[in-house]
Each structure stands twice: as structure tokens, then as C-alpha cells.
Design a protein around this motif. Structure first.
Motif, mmCIF file in Angstrom:
data_model
loop_
_atom_site.group_PDB
_atom_site.id
_atom_site.type_symbol
_atom_site.label_atom_id
_atom_site.label_comp_id
_atom_site.label_asym_id
_atom_site.label_seq_id
_atom_site.Cartn_x
_atom_site.Cartn_y
_atom_site.Cartn_z
ATOM 1 N N MET A 1 0.827 -1.205 0.000
ATOM 2 C CA MET A 1 0.000 0.000 0.000
ATOM 3 C C MET A 1 0.856 1.248 0.000
ATOM 4 N N LYS A 2 1.895 1.230 0.816
ATOM 5 C CA LYS A 2 2.763 2.401 0.911
ATOM 6 C C LYS A 2 3.524 2.640 -0.388
ATOM 7 N N ILE A 3 3.969 1.573 -1.012
ATOM 8 C CA ILE A 3 4.660 1.715 -2.298
ATOM 9 C C ILE A 3 3.679 2.236 -3.351
ATOM 10 N N GLY A 4 2.475 1.631 -3.377
ATOM 11 C CA GLY A 4 1.462 2.078 -4.335
ATOM 12 C C GLY A 4 1.081 3.526 -4.130
ATOM 13 N N GLY A 5 1.111 3.960 -2.858
ATOM 14 C CA GLY A 5 0.747 5.330 -2.532
ATOM 15 C C GLY A 5 1.698 6.369 -3.088
ATOM 16 N N LEU A 6 2.894 5.935 -3.438
ATOM 17 C CA LEU A 6 3.860 6.855 -4.048
ATOM 18 C C LEU A 6 3.407 7.271 -5.443
ATOM 19 N N PHE A 7 2.584 6.439 -6.080
ATOM 20 C CA PHE A 7 2.178 6.680 -7.459
ATOM 21 C C PHE A 7 0.660 6.868 -7.617
ATOM 22 N N ILE A 8 -0.115 6.275 -6.686
ATOM 23 C CA ILE A 8 -1.567 6.321 -6.795
ATOM 24 C C ILE A 8 -2.127 6.981 -5.542
ATOM 25 N N PRO A 9 -2.669 8.192 -5.646
ATOM 26 C CA PRO A 9 -3.140 8.906 -4.456
ATOM 27 C C PRO A 9 -4.127 8.109 -3.604
ATOM 28 N N ALA A 10 -5.062 7.391 -4.246
ATOM 29 C CA ALA A 10 -6.066 6.645 -3.486
ATOM 30 C C ALA A 10 -5.431 5.537 -2.650
ATOM 31 N N ALA A 11 -4.362 4.926 -3.165
ATOM 32 C CA ALA A 11 -3.689 3.847 -2.428
ATOM 33 C C ALA A 11 -3.060 4.365 -1.146
ATOM 34 N N ARG A 12 -2.735 5.641 -1.119
ATOM 35 C CA ARG A 12 -2.143 6.274 0.055
ATOM 36 C C ARG A 12 -3.109 6.259 1.242
ATOM 37 N N GLU A 13 -4.400 6.158 0.944
ATOM 38 C CA GLU A 13 -5.421 6.226 1.975
ATOM 39 C C GLU A 13 -5.757 4.872 2.595
ATOM 40 N N LEU A 14 -5.342 3.785 1.971
ATOM 41 C CA LEU A 14 -5.768 2.459 2.405
ATOM 42 C C LEU A 14 -5.260 2.042 3.782
ATOM 43 N N PRO A 15 -4.021 2.375 4.172
ATOM 44 C CA PRO A 15 -3.574 1.931 5.509
ATOM 45 C C PRO A 15 -4.505 2.351 6.638
ATOM 46 N N GLU A 16 -5.173 3.496 6.500
ATOM 47 C CA GLU A 16 -6.067 3.973 7.558
ATOM 48 C C GLU A 16 -7.194 2.989 7.836
ATOM 49 N N VAL A 17 -7.668 2.285 6.804
ATOM 50 C CA VAL A 17 -8.832 1.407 6.975
ATOM 51 C C VAL A 17 -8.455 -0.075 6.932
ATOM 52 N N LEU A 18 -7.179 -0.381 7.004
ATOM 53 C CA LEU A 18 -6.747 -1.775 6.970
ATOM 54 C C LEU A 18 -7.290 -2.559 8.155
ATOM 55 N N TYR A 19 -7.541 -1.862 9.276
ATOM 56 C CA TYR A 19 -8.071 -2.537 10.471
ATOM 57 C C TYR A 19 -9.375 -3.271 10.183
ATOM 58 N N GLU A 20 -10.133 -2.799 9.202
ATOM 59 C CA GLU A 20 -11.407 -3.436 8.871
ATOM 60 C C GLU A 20 -11.227 -4.896 8.456
ATOM 61 N N PHE A 21 -10.075 -5.209 7.892
ATOM 62 C CA PHE A 21 -9.840 -6.539 7.349
ATOM 63 C C PHE A 21 -8.845 -7.357 8.174
ATOM 64 N N LYS A 22 -8.154 -6.710 9.103
ATOM 65 C CA LYS A 22 -7.192 -7.429 9.946
ATOM 66 C C LYS A 22 -7.874 -8.104 11.123
ATOM 67 N N GLU A 23 -9.019 -7.564 11.554
ATOM 68 C CA GLU A 23 -9.762 -8.119 12.672
ATOM 69 C C GLU A 23 -11.227 -8.259 12.264
ATOM 70 N N ASP A 24 -12.008 -8.943 13.100
ATOM 71 C CA ASP A 24 -13.434 -9.076 12.796
ATOM 72 C C ASP A 24 -14.076 -7.698 12.637
ATOM 73 N N PHE A 25 -14.925 -7.571 11.614
ATOM 74 C CA PHE A 25 -15.585 -6.305 11.301
ATOM 75 C C PHE A 25 -17.045 -6.647 11.009
ATOM 76 N N VAL A 26 -17.835 -6.716 12.082
ATOM 77 C CA VAL A 26 -19.196 -7.255 11.999
ATOM 78 C C VAL A 26 -20.208 -6.169 12.370
ATOM 79 N N VAL A 27 -21.189 -5.988 11.508
ATOM 80 C CA VAL A 27 -22.191 -4.937 11.670
ATOM 81 C C VAL A 27 -23.462 -5.495 12.304
#
Length: 307
Positions: free
Chosen positions: A249-275
Motif C-alpha cells: 500500500m505504501k509503495i502504491g501510494g507513491l504513485f496512486i493517491p487513493a492507495a495512500r489512503e488504504l492503511p487507515e482502513v486496513l483494520y477493517e480486514f485485519k480483525e473481525d468487522f461485523v455490523v
């Protein structure tokens, strides 16, 4: 006949239109480019043009805020967009239906209900929480009739930029490795975009929705691995994936602005994310589409529209 206005012609806006058309409700779609959406009247306008927007929403019964800036421009542009929309809708008497997600809560333990505080500190999470508080203030002051529908990561027709969008479904249906994030065995609630559109319309048509946000209905949470396996089985391919790591993600963020934002929401997929959507379903009904149907429709759409 009722008249509803949808701001934005993306996947959620289109799903709202489909739900409205099925009810024979007159609908106008507003987008910068005037994108044609089947069943709706299309108008080219900017939501930042408050005076023009006032003209468009005059006489409307409901306005759906389904437009948004580019993913990496939320802090800079999103609040101003909402402010313009509020000023345009405020005197019209229409219900403003805000299209939201779950970022405002930030990382949580256990299932998510609407009673959780909006305590996110990340760039996009804070924007989401601040924007809802602004709408809530308008509602409590009696200046605006407003409600909001909050969805998890959504998939379905036209949902290309989702975590389970083009980088997931296009390689999958080609028999290649789908791009996934986080822990494959973490539970995750996924929202079918057609269910999201239907929920937003139900909120607009029922005064019980006003003054608060609602979690729209989802099929029961499954692990990220199970979601991949179900989709692969329906597509008739082997379930294969590649993990989008934090480093990538960090490497992609150097070239793709949207990829720069993904680390902020990675928690959604690293742990249970149940609504927890029980408030909505007990009030407006449970119309969540089963995965065998929603994934079949999604895969059919990608096969017809993917490129």
C-alpha cells in the motif's frame, strides 16, 4: 407522484434509482457530467453550485446525497460539498438522506451498533464523524429533515472502486488471483449495493428514520476467505488470492493517491468487522440478499461490463 433527487450517478446512486423506479417514483439524477441512468431524468450540475441545486431540489420529497469527491480528497472537499447540499435542501422541505459508511467509529471490538461513539481519528474517519455531527446539529435545531444509511464495504453492479471491486472480481473471473487485504479468517460484513439502495429509499419514505443514522442490512458476516471461496465457486474458478500488504500500500501510494489512503482502513480486514443491523431490520424489515444471489448477480455484471 413523488419526486426524488439523487445526487451522484455512481453505484449507490444507481441502486437508489433502481429502487425508486420499481416504486414508480419520479427521479432526477444530478452529476457533474450529466450521466444518463436508466429510468431517471439526468441533469449536469455541481453540488457546489448551491443556487442551481436549490432550483433542482425545489418541490422534491427526498434528496439522496450519494456524491463524493475523490477518495484522497475527502478532508479538503467533502465538508464543503455537504454544506452546499444542506443549504440547498434546508428550505425545500425535502428529506435529506445521507449515504455514509462505518469509518466514523474507527477500530472497534465486537459488533458495531449505531450506539457506538464516533471517535475515529484518521483522515477519512474524522471527516465522516464531523459531517454526521453537522447533520445532527441541523436536525436537532429543526432546520433540516435528515436521516443516514451506513453501509459496510459494498459490492455489486458498478462498484468498481470497492475493496471487493475491480481488483477483486476481474482477476477472479479470469481464473487469476483476486486482490485481498488483511486476515483471510477475520469475519467481515459485506453490503450488497442493491440492498444499500433499497435501504436508503425505505429510510426516505418513512418518518421513523429521521434524526439518526441506521446500519443498512447485510447478509450474515463471513470470513474474507469464505467470501472469496463463495465467489470463486459461483464463477466456476479456483479460489486464488494475493494479499495487499501494508508495504505494498505504501509503495502504491507513491504513485496512486487513493492507495495512500488504504492503511487507515486496513483494520477493517485485519480483525473481525461485523455490523449489527438489528435496529434497521426490526423497524424497516430485513431485505438483505443472500450471497448466492448477490454474488451471482455481481459476477454476471462483471462478465458483461468488466474490461
Amino acid at each position: 407522484m413523488s419526486n426524488h433527487v439523487v445526487l451522484g450517478a455512481g453505484p449507490v446512486g444507481r441502486a437508489v434509482v433502481q429502487s425508486l423506479v420499481s416504486r414508480q417514483i419520479d427521479v432526477t439524477v444530478v452529476s457533474r457530467s450529466g450521466t444518463e441512468v436508466p429510468g431517471a431524468r439526468s441533469i449536469a450540475a455541481s453540488v457546489l453550485d448551491t443556487d442551481r441545486l436549490k432550483e433542482i431540489v425545489a418541490g422534491a420529497d427526498a434528496v439522496y446525497q450519494a456524491s463524493q469527491p475523490e477518495y484522497h480528497r475527502w478532508p479538503e472537499e467533502f465538508p464543503a460539498m455537504q454544506d452546499s447540499i444542506v443549504r440547498a435542501v434546508r428550505d425545500s422541505g425535502a428529506v435529506l438522506v445521507a449515504v455514509e459508511n462505518l469509518y466514523g467509529y474507527g477500530p472497534v471490538k465486537g459488533s458495531m451498533s449505531e450506539s457506538l461513539p464516533l471517535v475515529a481519528t484518521g483522515r477519512k474517519g474524522k471527516v465522516r464523524s464531523d459531517m454526521w455531527r453537522a447533520l445532527e446539529t441541523e436536525s436537532k435545531a429543526g432546520r433540516l429533515k435528515v436521516t443516514a444509511g451506513r453501509a459496510s464495504d459494498f459490492f455489486g453492479p458498478f462498484a468498481e472502486g470497492s475493496a471487493v471491486g475491480d481488483r477483486f472480481f476481474l482477476p477472479l473471473i479470469a481464473g487469476k488471483k483476486a486482490e485481498v487485504m488483511g486476515d483471510p479468517d477475520a469475519l467481515h460484513s459485506y453490503t450488497y449495493v442493491k440492498d444499500f439502495g433499497e435501504a436508503l429509499v425505505r429510510l426516505a419514505l418513512d418518518e421513523r428514520s429521521l434524526g439518526r443514522a441506521w446500519h443498512v442490512p447485510n447478509a450474515p458476516a463471513v470470513s474474507n476467505r469464505t467470501f472469496l471461496e463463495m465467489a470463486a465457486a459461483i464463477a466456476g474458478v479456483k479460489p486464488q488470492s494475493k494479499n495487499l500488504s501494508l508495504a505494498m500500500m505504501k509503495i502504491g501510494g507513491l504513485f496512486i493517491p487513493a492507495a495512500r489512503e488504504l492503511p487507515e482502513v486496513l483494520y477493517e480486514f485485519k480483525e473481525d468487522f461485523v455490523v449489527d443491523d438489528s435496529d434497521y431490520t426490526s423497524t424497516f424489515g430485513d431485505h438483505a440478499t443472500a450471497f448466492n444471489e448477490s454474488l451471482s448477480e455481481t459476477i454476471d455484471w462483471w462478465r458483461s461490463h468488466g474490461h
